[in-house]
Scaffold this motif. Structure first.
Motif, mmCIF file in Angstrom:
data_model
loop_
_atom_site.group_PDB
_atom_site.id
_atom_site.type_symbol
_atom_site.label_atom_id
_atom_site.label_comp_id
_atom_site.label_asym_id
_atom_site.label_seq_id
_atom_site.Cartn_x
_atom_site.Cartn_y
_atom_site.Cartn_z
ATOM 1 N N ARG A 23 0.835 -1.195 0.000
ATOM 2 C CA ARG A 23 0.000 0.000 0.000
ATOM 3 C C ARG A 23 0.870 1.245 0.000
ATOM 4 N NH1 ARG A 23 -3.738 -2.532 -1.156
ATOM 5 N NH2 ARG A 23 -5.777 -2.792 -0.173
ATOM 6 N N ASN A 24 0.502 2.190 -0.857
ATOM 7 C CA ASN A 24 1.156 3.498 -0.868
ATOM 8 C C ASN A 24 2.680 3.393 -0.931
ATOM 9 O OD1 ASN A 24 -1.400 4.740 -0.645
ATOM 10 N ND2 ASN A 24 -1.344 4.525 1.580
ATOM 11 N N GLU A 59 -10.141 4.393 -2.513
ATOM 12 C CA GLU A 59 -10.302 3.629 -1.282
ATOM 13 C C GLU A 59 -11.675 3.894 -0.663
ATOM 14 O OE1 GLU A 59 -7.912 4.580 2.428
ATOM 15 O OE2 GLU A 59 -6.882 2.770 1.710
ATOM 16 N N TYR A 113 -10.948 9.365 -1.555
ATOM 17 C CA TYR A 113 -9.688 9.033 -0.903
ATOM 18 C C TYR A 113 -8.943 8.062 -1.816
ATOM 19 C CZ TYR A 113 -11.711 11.035 3.355
ATOM 20 O OH TYR A 113 -12.286 11.881 4.271
ATOM 21 N N THR A 137 1.136 7.923 1.544
ATOM 22 C CA THR A 137 -0.082 7.923 2.348
ATOM 23 C C THR A 137 -1.287 8.103 1.438
ATOM 24 O OG1 THR A 137 -1.176 8.951 4.254
ATOM 25 C CG2 THR A 137 -0.057 10.424 2.721
ATOM 26 N N THR A 138 -2.454 7.790 1.961
ATOM 27 C CA THR A 138 -3.699 8.015 1.227
ATOM 28 C C THR A 138 -3.952 9.518 1.104
ATOM 29 O OG1 THR A 138 -4.662 5.936 1.979
ATOM 30 C CG2 THR A 138 -6.193 7.634 1.267
ATOM 31 N N GLY A 148 -4.299 6.886 -9.035
ATOM 32 C CA GLY A 148 -4.528 6.172 -7.791
ATOM 33 C C GLY A 148 -5.800 5.350 -7.851
ATOM 34 N N ARG A 157 -5.720 5.576 -2.620
ATOM 35 C CA ARG A 157 -4.562 4.817 -2.154
ATOM 36 C C ARG A 157 -3.651 4.518 -3.347
ATOM 37 N NH1 ARG A 157 -5.025 -0.524 -3.711
ATOM 38 N NH2 ARG A 157 -7.120 -1.399 -3.943
ATOM 39 N N ASP A 158 -2.438 4.116 -3.050
ATOM 40 C CA ASP A 158 -1.441 3.803 -4.090
ATOM 41 C C ASP A 158 -1.334 4.944 -5.106
ATOM 42 O OD1 ASP A 158 -1.094 1.336 -2.864
ATOM 43 O OD2 ASP A 158 -2.605 0.362 -4.102
#
Length: 558
Positions: free
Chosen positions: A213-214, A482, A495, A514-515, A479, A497-498
């Protein structure tokens, strides 16, 4: 005599074992092909090409077709060749072919299924269910469907699972293409310790599980159990590993690419760490296809193979899909300078999925509007994730774009969609320099500006507004959603992620750690070439965003 009987019995038992060697295969893939063996009242028995026999119950909304016509279950006869789709362990669709003239098939009667390996404009190479590569072609008449919706061919990715339909038995020209939905996407990339490989229950248990993640590994769960099968692509040190030997690697670190299959996790590919792990986030500068090696920008060299887990555009792809200048997160296995790539997660994302696509994003002043075309003055074009400015000295320098009755036009100031005739008749473009029109002077009318999404020079979607934003402040971000929610203070917000920002200075994608939040209240959101509403976005959607920090301006759902 008794000896002969025992030999026959042994052969029958062996045949039975072979026939039922992979009984769960179709239920994992959701597809079955073969021959009708027996038709019962509410069941049908189908023999796969490899001899495996399945007795299938029927889905409540099952659809039967023979030669392209709707039929009943009893119309299928033993020996008929069929293709079916499954929902879990129930048959939801079955089609057969019965014509006696083998040189003729009804339109769409010939079907091929497989994974897209390569796209080169109108040429598509797929890998079929038995691993054989086949080449087919598209034309302007090829119909493309995804989730039942007619979509442009440009939505196709390498790694997509497709069904191809043909109107003639010996043609390679695709008449219709059906693209599998989001179930093809990699949901998670796991790392964990192999605790158990249970062949009786067809289950793998991992301890100390982490998820990618991220841009980094993050703690996920103490232990998880995931179903697996004999056809699981399983590798160690680049070598294929038989699933029966997996139990001997207990305690070893493994990497898993996971997909969501009918609401449950399914292992798409698995790699066992052989020696010592090293991770890199860097650009792949050069690739030597003769030796299957590549060099990173930091001058590290490593080998790769069919056993390398390559993830691109959220899909598992073949190693041939890696390109020089790709930005990637790499999990290397080995010691010293002798490194092997277990996982390559490619960051690169573009507006166009392949060279089939000719989509562009423009921003500029609406200088002149006619019934079927628009001229942009002092406009910008998004090129390699950056706005490039085009100044216009006279009308000959202006950019000509075309629109039609299918073009989606959204007025962000008044928050409403407008018809093309309203766009033409409205005050979105005026002659600001005229001294004769009192209405223009009295109402202080000026040209509006637009964010424009095009297919070539045809406008598919346009969002118009009174003023041009400061494009210098904007950047491109990719991204995965999320969470999407309507914030009581600022409106609809996602929101991500990645997430990754494109850095023009470094000429690479920079992973966020981070998200991040992006507000979409004043954004043009495009999906399959059409503007959609923000509330239509779902968790798991992959986005390509032009944004001004917190505020999104143009969003393309990938």
């Amino acid at each position: 005599m008794m000896k002969k009987i025992w030999i026959i019995v042994a052969m029958l038992l062996l045949t039975s074992v072979i026939s039922y060697a992979d009984i769960n295969g179709p239920y994992r893939d959701g597809l079955i092909e073969g021959y009708v063996k027996k038709v019962l009242e509410n069941q049908i028995q189908i023999e796969e090409y490899d001899g495996t026999v399945h007795l299938l119950n029927l889905d409540r909304k099952v659809n039967f077709q023979i030669d392209g016509k709707n039929v009943r279950l009893k119309d299928f006869k033993p020996g008929m060749e069929v293709y079916g789709e499954l929902r879990g362990r129930r048959l939801k669709y079955l089609e057969g072919y019965s014509t006696e003239n083998l040189g003729y098939i009804p339109p769409g009667g010939k079907v091929r299924t497989g994974i897209v390996k390569k796209i080169d404009r109108d040429q598509i190479i797929i890998k079929n269910l038995i691993g054989k590569e086949e080449t087919y072609f598209t034309s302007p008449a090829t119909v493309c469907l995804k989730k039942g919706e007619n979509v442009p061919l440009s939505v196709l990715y390498e790694g997509d699972r497709v069904r191809l339909y043909f109107d003639e038995v010996d043609t390679k020209m695709i008449s219709r293409m059906s693209i599998e939905g989001d179930s093809i996407l990699i949901k998670n990339l796991y790392r964990g310790k192999l605790a158990r490989a249970d062949q009786l229950e067809d289950e793998i248990v991992l301890d100390k599980v982490e998820v990618f993640r991220n841009g980094k590994w993050q703690g996920f769960n103490n232990s998880i159990a995931i179903p697996y099968s004999s056809d699981l692509p399983l590798y160690v040190g680049g070598q294929r590993l038989h699933y029966k030997n997996l139990k001997y690697y207990r305690g070893k670190t493994v990497y898993m690419a996971i997909k969501d299959f009918f609401g449950t996790d399914k292992i798409e590919k698995m790699v066992v760490k052989s020696q010592y792990e090293k991770t890199y986030s860097d650009k792949i500068k050069r690739i030597n296809w003769y030796s299957d090696t590549f060099e990173l920008a930091n001058h590290k060299n490593m080998t790769f193979s069919e056993g390398t887990m390559v993830i691109k555009n959220g899909r598992l792809v073949d190693k041939e899909s890696i390109n020089p200048e790709s930005d990637a997160f790499i999990v290397a296995d080995g010691r010293g300078s002798n490194l092997y790539a277990d996982v390559i997660n490619i960051y690169n994302e573009d507006l166009n999925n392949s060279n089939i696509g000719q989509n562009y994003i423009y921003a500029g002043r609406l200088s002149r509007i006619f019934e079927d075309k628009v001229y942009l003055k002092d406009f910008y074009l998004l090129d390699r994730h950056e706005w490039e400015s085009f100044r216009t000295r006279d009308e000959d320098d202006e950019k000509e774009l075309f629109y039609d009755n299918d073009t989606i036009i959204y007025d962000i100031e008044n928050k409403k969609y407008i018809l093309p005739k309203e766009f033409f008749a409205g005050d979105y473009s005026v002659d600001e320099d005229t001294d004769d029109d009192e209405r223009i002077k009295n109402k202080h009318l000026k040209d509006w500006y637009g964010y424009i999404y095009t297919d070539g020079d045809r406008i598919t979607s346009i969002m118009v507004q009174k003023d041009l934003d400061s494009l210098r402040r904007q950047r491109v971000t990719t991204g995965v959603i999320e969470k999407a929610e309507e914030d009581s203070l600022v409106g609809w917000t996602v929101y991500l992620r990645d997430a990754k920002d494109y850095s023009y200075r470094h000429d690479k994608w920079m992973a966020k750690n981070t998200t991040i939040r992006v507000n979409l209240e004043k954004a043009m959101i495009v999906k399959n070439g059409k503007i959609i509403n923000s509330y239509e976005l779902q968790p798991g959607n992959r986005l390509y965003i032009v944004r001004d920090d917190f505020y999104g301006k143009v969003v393309v759902v990938k």
